[in-house]
Enzyme design. Structure first.
Site, PDB file in Angstrom:
ATOM      1  N   ARG A   1      31.459  46.077  12.333  1.00  0.00           N
ATOM      2  CA  ARG A   1      31.195  45.365  13.576  1.00  0.00           C
ATOM      3  C   ARG A   1      31.690  43.943  13.448  1.00  0.00           C
ATOM      4  O   ARG A   1      31.586  43.333  12.363  1.00  0.00           O
ATOM      5  CB  ARG A   1      29.682  45.293  13.856  1.00  0.00           C
ATOM      6  CG  ARG A   1      29.095  46.511  14.488  1.00  0.00           C
ATOM      7  CD  ARG A   1      29.595  46.716  15.921  1.00  0.00           C
ATOM      8  NE  ARG A   1      29.019  47.902  16.511  1.00  0.00           N
ATOM      9  CZ  ARG A   1      29.529  49.137  16.407  1.00  0.00           C
ATOM     10  NH1 ARG A   1      30.642  49.354  15.727  1.00  0.00           N
ATOM     11  NH2 ARG A   1      28.936  50.153  16.995  1.00  0.00           N
TER      12      ARG A   1
ATOM     13  N   GLU B   1      34.282  40.230  20.326  1.00  0.00           N
ATOM     14  CA  GLU B   1      35.316  41.062  20.943  1.00  0.00           C
ATOM     15  C   GLU B   1      34.907  41.415  22.373  1.00  0.00           C
ATOM     16  O   GLU B   1      33.706  41.494  22.658  1.00  0.00           O
ATOM     17  CB  GLU B   1      35.578  42.333  20.113  1.00  0.00           C
ATOM     18  CG  GLU B   1      34.413  43.285  20.031  1.00  0.00           C
ATOM     19  CD  GLU B   1      34.652  44.422  19.050  1.00  0.00           C
ATOM     20  OE1 GLU B   1      35.172  44.189  17.949  1.00  0.00           O
ATOM     21  OE2 GLU B   1      34.294  45.558  19.394  1.00  0.00           O
TER      22      GLU B   1
ATOM     23  N   HIS C   1      39.313  47.914  17.873  1.00  0.00           N
ATOM     24  CA  HIS C   1      38.099  48.724  17.716  1.00  0.00           C
ATOM     25  C   HIS C   1      38.373  50.204  18.041  1.00  0.00           C
ATOM     26  O   HIS C   1      37.782  50.768  18.968  1.00  0.00           O
ATOM     27  CB  HIS C   1      36.972  48.171  18.603  1.00  0.00           C
ATOM     28  CG  HIS C   1      35.600  48.603  18.103  1.00  0.00           C
ATOM     29  ND1 HIS C   1      34.468  47.827  18.257  1.00  0.00           N
ATOM     30  CD2 HIS C   1      35.196  49.718  17.458  1.00  0.00           C
ATOM     31  CE1 HIS C   1      33.430  48.455  17.750  1.00  0.00           C
ATOM     32  NE2 HIS C   1      33.845  49.609  17.254  1.00  0.00           N
TER      33      HIS C   1
END
Ligand code: DGY
Length: 350
Positions: A240, A269, A287
């Site tokens: 993460r 993000e 991601h």
């Protein structure tokens, strides 16, 4: 009005998988992927009995305030830092994730980032696309071998273990650090040795981060930790954003205090720290570590199964297999649909 539960799906996924809800539920699938403003999200949650959501949906007490019908939130991810579990439990709402089905795809992707960053693939591709191949020199584009080097894994859940197993093919000794040490048999199978965090930072040539984001793990890799790593090391984050202090990482990469990084996740993000975008020794992706067709379909299927099971249907009727807050619901005296049995053991996620 139908007495069947209504399910809101916050983004388009795989229609044929979602269609498994149709015999038992009213289904409302958003036609396009977008970020909902908090008030809009609250309104969506207030109008359904179940929600299948993704990481863009941050669900806390404010978003749940009007969600009087909502019974279950199924997250389309293994990580669930977008969900305030305490708030969900306090409101008597179940939550589930997609543990396990993405382990192998994410492990593959961690290796892709590691190899790509160590061998400078992003920068080399940009160079080639810019038509500069003619200028390639024998001593140009020198990268780092990973074979035989020490692989460190911070966060040794199922994904970390899948990454460790792959290290055998590269002849890499594996060190790991985790809050809880793995059973000896698992350590043997993964050929991984438990060490303290400091040793992991100092001895790893390649360090892969696979731990969940919690208040305790925020900036688990900051300036102080980066300073303890070898300047020749390669760092990979498939966990993460926020686990790494991206500003400190950018400074270390720029100043040659770290050789390279492969990053799939970013602090804040979809924004990316602007300096990371300017550096050639970092390989970046948006991601996508779990993004294969099979795995994203499987994740959708797990979310569907959990919703169906919650309402007493499907292969796990009465036993949602991935409940994240069974104890909290039980303690709050929340009555689940008939025949529900809480799992006795929740598998650790990451
Ligand atoms: C997860 O499942 O937590 C991933 O980060 C999303 O694909």
């Amino acid at each position: 009005m139908s007495d069947r539960p209504s399910v809101w799906v916050s983004r388009p996924t795989f229609d044929d998988v979602i269609a498994r809800l149709a015999p038992h539920c009213e289904v409302d699938v958003e036609p396009e992927e977008r970020k909902f403003a908090p008030a809009e999200l609250a309104a969506k949650l207030a109008a359904c009995d179940a929600a299948i959501v993704g990481l863009k949906e941050h669900i806390g007490a404010a978003e749940l305030a009007g969600a009087k019908r909502l019974r279950i939130v199924a997250n389309l991810a293994v990580g669930y830092d977008n969900l305030d579990l305490a708030a969900l439990s306090a409101a008597g709402i179940a939550a589930s994730n997609t543990a396990d089905v993405l382990n192998e795809s994410v492990a593959d992707y961690a290796w892709a980032l590691l190899l790509g960053a160590a061998r400078r693939m992003g920068a080399a591709e940009r160079w080639l696309r810019a038509g500069q191949w003619h200028a390639t020199e024998f001593k140009g584009w020198l990268g780092t071998d990973v074979r035989g080097r020490t692989l460190g894994i911070l966060g040794m859940g199922r994904i970390g273990q899948a990454i460790a197993r792959r290290a055998q093919g590269f002849g890499m000794p594996v060190l790991y650090h985790n809050r809880t040490r793995l059973p000896e048999a698992t350590e043997r199978e993964c050929r991984a040795r438990h060490v303290d965090k400091d040793t992991l930072l100092r001895e790893s040539d390649c360090l892969v981060l696979v731990l969940p984001l919690t208040p305790e793990t925020r900036h688990a890799i900051g300036a102080a930790e980066l300073a303890r790593m070898k300047p020749s090391a390669v760092l990979v984050n498939v966990a993460r954003g926020g686990i790494v202090d991206d500003a400190a990482l950018a400074a270390a990469l720029r100043e040659g205090r770290l050789a390279a990084a492969g990053l799939d996740v970013f602090e804040g993000e979809p924004k990316v720290h602007p300096e990371l975008l300017t550096l050639d020794n970092v390989l970046l992706s948006p991601h996508i570590a779990s993004a294969t067709t099979d795995t994203r379909r499987a994740m959708t299927a797990v979310a569907v199964d959990n919703v169906l099971a919650f309402f007493g249907h499907g292969p796990h009727a009465g036993h949602p297999p991935n409940l994240l807050n069974p104890e909290a619901l039980a303690a709050a005296g929340v009555a689940l649909p008939p025949h529900h049995h809480f799992p006795t053991h929740q598998e650790p996620t990451r």
